[in-house]
Design a protein around this motif. Structure first.
Motif, mmCIF file in Angstrom:
data_model
loop_
_atom_site.group_PDB
_atom_site.id
_atom_site.type_symbol
_atom_site.label_atom_id
_atom_site.label_comp_id
_atom_site.label_asym_id
_atom_site.label_seq_id
_atom_site.Cartn_x
_atom_site.Cartn_y
_atom_site.Cartn_z
ATOM 1 N N PRO A 120 34.875 40.457 34.661
ATOM 2 C CA PRO A 120 33.957 41.361 34.117
ATOM 3 C C PRO A 120 34.591 42.696 33.738
ATOM 4 C CG PRO A 120 33.010 41.377 36.487
ATOM 5 C CD PRO A 120 34.319 40.332 36.361
ATOM 6 N N GLU A 121 34.180 43.290 32.687
ATOM 7 C CA GLU A 121 34.883 44.582 32.476
ATOM 8 C C GLU A 121 34.844 45.589 33.463
ATOM 9 O OE1 GLU A 121 33.871 47.977 29.282
ATOM 10 O OE2 GLU A 121 33.885 45.999 28.441
ATOM 11 N N SER A 122 33.610 45.628 34.209
ATOM 12 C CA SER A 122 33.574 46.593 35.410
ATOM 13 C C SER A 122 34.544 46.480 36.314
ATOM 14 C CB SER A 122 32.269 46.601 35.778
ATOM 15 O OG SER A 122 31.977 45.370 36.427
ATOM 16 N N SER A 123 34.844 45.069 36.777
ATOM 17 C CA SER A 123 35.845 44.910 37.752
ATOM 18 C C SER A 123 37.373 45.252 37.285
ATOM 19 C CB SER A 123 35.841 43.567 38.455
ATOM 20 O OG SER A 123 34.716 43.243 39.106
ATOM 21 N N LEU A 124 37.589 44.774 36.174
ATOM 22 C CA LEU A 124 38.705 45.221 35.434
ATOM 23 C C LEU A 124 39.081 46.588 35.484
ATOM 24 C CD1 LEU A 124 38.851 42.481 32.481
ATOM 25 C CD2 LEU A 124 40.533 42.584 34.471
ATOM 26 N N ASN A 125 38.134 47.381 35.095
ATOM 27 C CA ASN A 125 38.403 48.778 35.109
ATOM 28 C C ASN A 125 38.717 49.391 36.409
ATOM 29 O OD1 ASN A 125 37.925 49.003 32.354
ATOM 30 N ND2 ASN A 125 35.879 49.478 32.682
ATOM 31 N N GLU A 126 38.314 48.711 37.527
ATOM 32 C CA GLU A 126 38.427 49.264 39.007
ATOM 33 C C GLU A 126 39.529 48.780 39.753
ATOM 34 O OE1 GLU A 126 35.036 48.041 40.979
ATOM 35 O OE2 GLU A 126 33.606 49.789 39.446
ATOM 36 N N ILE A 127 40.125 47.896 39.246
ATOM 37 C CA ILE A 127 41.137 46.952 40.149
ATOM 38 C C ILE A 127 42.682 47.832 40.207
ATOM 39 C CG2 ILE A 127 40.212 44.838 40.161
ATOM 40 C CD1 ILE A 127 42.278 43.931 38.294
ATOM 41 N N GLY A 128 42.842 48.479 39.115
ATOM 42 C CA GLY A 128 44.258 49.032 39.032
ATOM 43 C C GLY A 128 44.925 48.805 37.677
ATOM 44 N N LYS A 129 46.255 49.463 37.677
ATOM 45 C CA LYS A 129 47.055 49.103 36.346
ATOM 46 C C LYS A 129 48.161 47.959 36.218
ATOM 47 C CE LYS A 129 46.023 53.979 34.900
ATOM 48 N NZ LYS A 129 47.033 55.280 34.561
ATOM 49 N N PRO A 130 48.677 47.510 35.456
ATOM 50 C CA PRO A 130 49.673 46.581 35.587
ATOM 51 C C PRO A 130 50.930 47.159 36.449
ATOM 52 C CG PRO A 130 48.725 46.683 33.361
ATOM 53 C CD PRO A 130 48.217 47.840 34.166
ATOM 54 N N ASP A 131 51.361 46.249 37.292
ATOM 55 C CA ASP A 131 52.394 46.669 38.228
ATOM 56 C C ASP A 131 51.976 47.010 39.645
ATOM 57 O OD1 ASP A 131 54.698 45.557 36.690
ATOM 58 O OD2 ASP A 131 54.766 47.436 35.847
ATOM 59 N N SER A 132 50.627 47.176 39.743
ATOM 60 C CA SER A 132 49.954 47.579 40.932
ATOM 61 C C SER A 132 49.610 46.375 41.746
ATOM 62 C CB SER A 132 48.896 48.727 40.600
ATOM 63 O OG SER A 132 47.744 48.151 40.085
ATOM 64 N N GLU A 133 49.535 46.864 42.985
ATOM 65 C CA GLU A 133 48.934 45.811 44.022
ATOM 66 C C GLU A 133 47.395 45.653 44.051
ATOM 67 O OE1 GLU A 133 48.304 45.324 48.616
ATOM 68 O OE2 GLU A 133 50.548 44.448 48.105
ATOM 69 N N VAL A 134 46.941 44.529 43.655
ATOM 70 C CA VAL A 134 45.398 44.496 43.271
ATOM 71 C C VAL A 134 44.791 43.403 44.610
ATOM 72 C CG1 VAL A 134 45.556 45.286 41.192
ATOM 73 C CG2 VAL A 134 45.457 42.575 41.813
ATOM 74 N N PHE A 135 43.356 43.591 44.605
ATOM 75 C CA PHE A 135 42.785 42.630 45.569
ATOM 76 C C PHE A 135 41.545 42.331 44.957
ATOM 77 C CE2 PHE A 135 39.631 41.699 48.643
ATOM 78 C CZ PHE A 135 40.147 40.728 49.387
ATOM 79 N N VAL A 136 41.324 41.047 44.708
ATOM 80 C CA VAL A 136 40.010 40.559 44.188
ATOM 81 C C VAL A 136 39.479 39.454 44.675
ATOM 82 C CG1 VAL A 136 40.582 41.426 41.697
ATOM 83 C CG2 VAL A 136 41.295 39.093 42.524
ATOM 84 N N TYR A 137 38.060 39.514 44.808
ATOM 85 C CA TYR A 137 37.385 38.403 45.411
ATOM 86 C C TYR A 137 37.278 37.499 44.304
ATOM 87 C CZ TYR A 137 35.882 41.241 49.265
ATOM 88 O OH TYR A 137 35.934 42.167 50.370
ATOM 89 N N ILE A 138 37.233 36.049 44.870
ATOM 90 C CA ILE A 138 37.289 34.820 43.832
ATOM 91 C C ILE A 138 36.149 34.038 43.916
ATOM 92 C CG2 ILE A 138 38.921 33.093 43.196
ATOM 93 C CD1 ILE A 138 40.244 35.520 42.122
ATOM 94 N N HIS A 139 35.597 33.521 42.734
ATOM 95 C CA HIS A 139 34.818 32.601 42.676
ATOM 96 C C HIS A 139 35.590 31.254 42.068
ATOM 97 C CE1 HIS A 139 31.347 29.897 42.111
ATOM 98 N NE2 HIS A 139 31.512 29.692 40.887
ATOM 99 N N HIS A 140 35.919 30.385 42.740
ATOM 100 C CA HIS A 140 36.608 29.101 42.290
ATOM 101 C C HIS A 140 35.642 28.020 41.687
ATOM 102 C CE1 HIS A 140 40.250 26.303 43.545
ATOM 103 N NE2 HIS A 140 39.866 26.142 41.975
ATOM 104 N N SER A 141 35.926 27.881 40.503
ATOM 105 C CA SER A 141 35.171 26.843 39.926
ATOM 106 C C SER A 141 35.955 25.587 39.449
ATOM 107 C CB SER A 141 34.486 27.332 38.513
ATOM 108 O OG SER A 141 33.700 26.208 38.077
ATOM 109 N N VAL A 142 35.553 24.573 40.035
ATOM 110 C CA VAL A 142 36.379 23.365 39.790
ATOM 111 C C VAL A 142 35.610 22.316 38.853
ATOM 112 C CG1 VAL A 142 37.237 21.153 40.979
ATOM 113 C CG2 VAL A 142 37.192 23.169 41.972
ATOM 114 N N ARG A 143 36.252 22.189 37.579
ATOM 115 C CA ARG A 143 35.628 21.214 36.629
ATOM 116 C C ARG A 143 36.440 20.256 36.327
ATOM 117 N NH1 ARG A 143 35.120 25.921 32.873
ATOM 118 N NH2 ARG A 143 36.559 25.175 31.606
ATOM 119 N N GLU A 144 36.040 19.049 35.644
ATOM 120 C CA GLU A 144 36.643 17.867 35.588
ATOM 121 C C GLU A 144 37.976 18.189 34.742
ATOM 122 O OE1 GLU A 144 34.616 14.875 33.731
ATOM 123 O OE2 GLU A 144 33.079 14.593 35.222
ATOM 124 N N ASP A 145 38.027 19.291 33.962
ATOM 125 C CA ASP A 145 39.036 19.459 33.039
ATOM 126 C C ASP A 145 39.914 20.608 33.615
ATOM 127 O OD1 ASP A 145 37.316 21.073 32.198
ATOM 128 O OD2 ASP A 145 37.664 21.182 30.361
#
Length: 200
Positions: free
Chosen positions: A31-56
């Motif tokens: 979401p846009e809110s999280s993208l605004n908070e995680i940091g800029k390119p080339d920085s170290e980031v940490f994100v929580y993940i929801h892993h969705s497994v679909r057939e494709d």
């Protein structure tokens, strides 16, 4: 299943963060809110993940904090609300503001979410109202601010005024939700919201 990622942010493009972990790049929809908070390119980031497994495909959805991911998982269980709309909801509102909108049955606020019409908003309220108590208690001070938004008409007028001034609707909704208080008129809310937005 992937539960989190820590690595280097390579780039962000149209809601997707490319995060390199040990030489492998992971595309993470956020979401846009999280993208605004995680940091800029080339920085170290940490994100929580929801892993969705679909057939494709295996799809990774990322969030800057644990509560946002938890709310996302609740949202995608609502009839007719898929991951795309759930991400849009978390781009339009922060967690306390969304919880307040549902608990106060603010249909006119919820239909600001892209892809959500009046019927979807009403269904969202019915299905979520009893599930969001824990989110409300996790952020009491922020939720209290969001709850003090005054009448729906004043809320909508303040958001509309900010949009007319050139701010994105998602930013306007968040600012008004955070700054509005009991007894404030539209002008006072707009001034307070502008001060908040000017700090970004």
């Amino acid at each position: 299943m992937i539960g989190s990622l820590r690595g280097r942010l390579l780039r962000v493009d149209e809601g997707i963060a490319l995060i390199e972990v040990s030489g492998t790049g992971y595309e993470v929809e956020m979401p846009e809110s999280s993208l605004n908070e995680i940091g800029k390119p080339d920085s170290e980031v940490f994100v929580y993940i929801h892993h969705s497994v679909r057939e494709d495909a295996h799809v990774l959805y990322g969030f800057s904090d644990y509560t946002a991911r938890a709310l996302f998982r609740v949202l995608i269980k609502v009839s007719g609300i898929g991951p795309k709309t759930a991400l849009a909801a978390l781009s339009t509102f922060d967690v306390p503001s969304f919880v307040a909108a549902v608990l106060q049955e603010q249909v006119n606020s919820l239909i600001r979410i892209p892809g959500v019409g009046k019927k979807s908003a009403e269904r969202m309220i019915v299905e979520l109202k009893d599930r969001l108590g824990r989110f409300n208690s996790e952020s009491p001070s922020s939720a209290a601010k969001a709850k003090n938004s005054g009448s729906q008409a004043v809320f909508d007028e303040a958001v509309s005024a900010l949009v007319n001034l050139g701010y994105r609707e998602s930013d306007a909704v968040r600012a008004v939700s955070q700054e509005a208080g009991d007894g404030m008129d539209t002008g006072a809310i707009v001034v307070a919201a502008l001060k908040l937005l000017s700090k970004k």
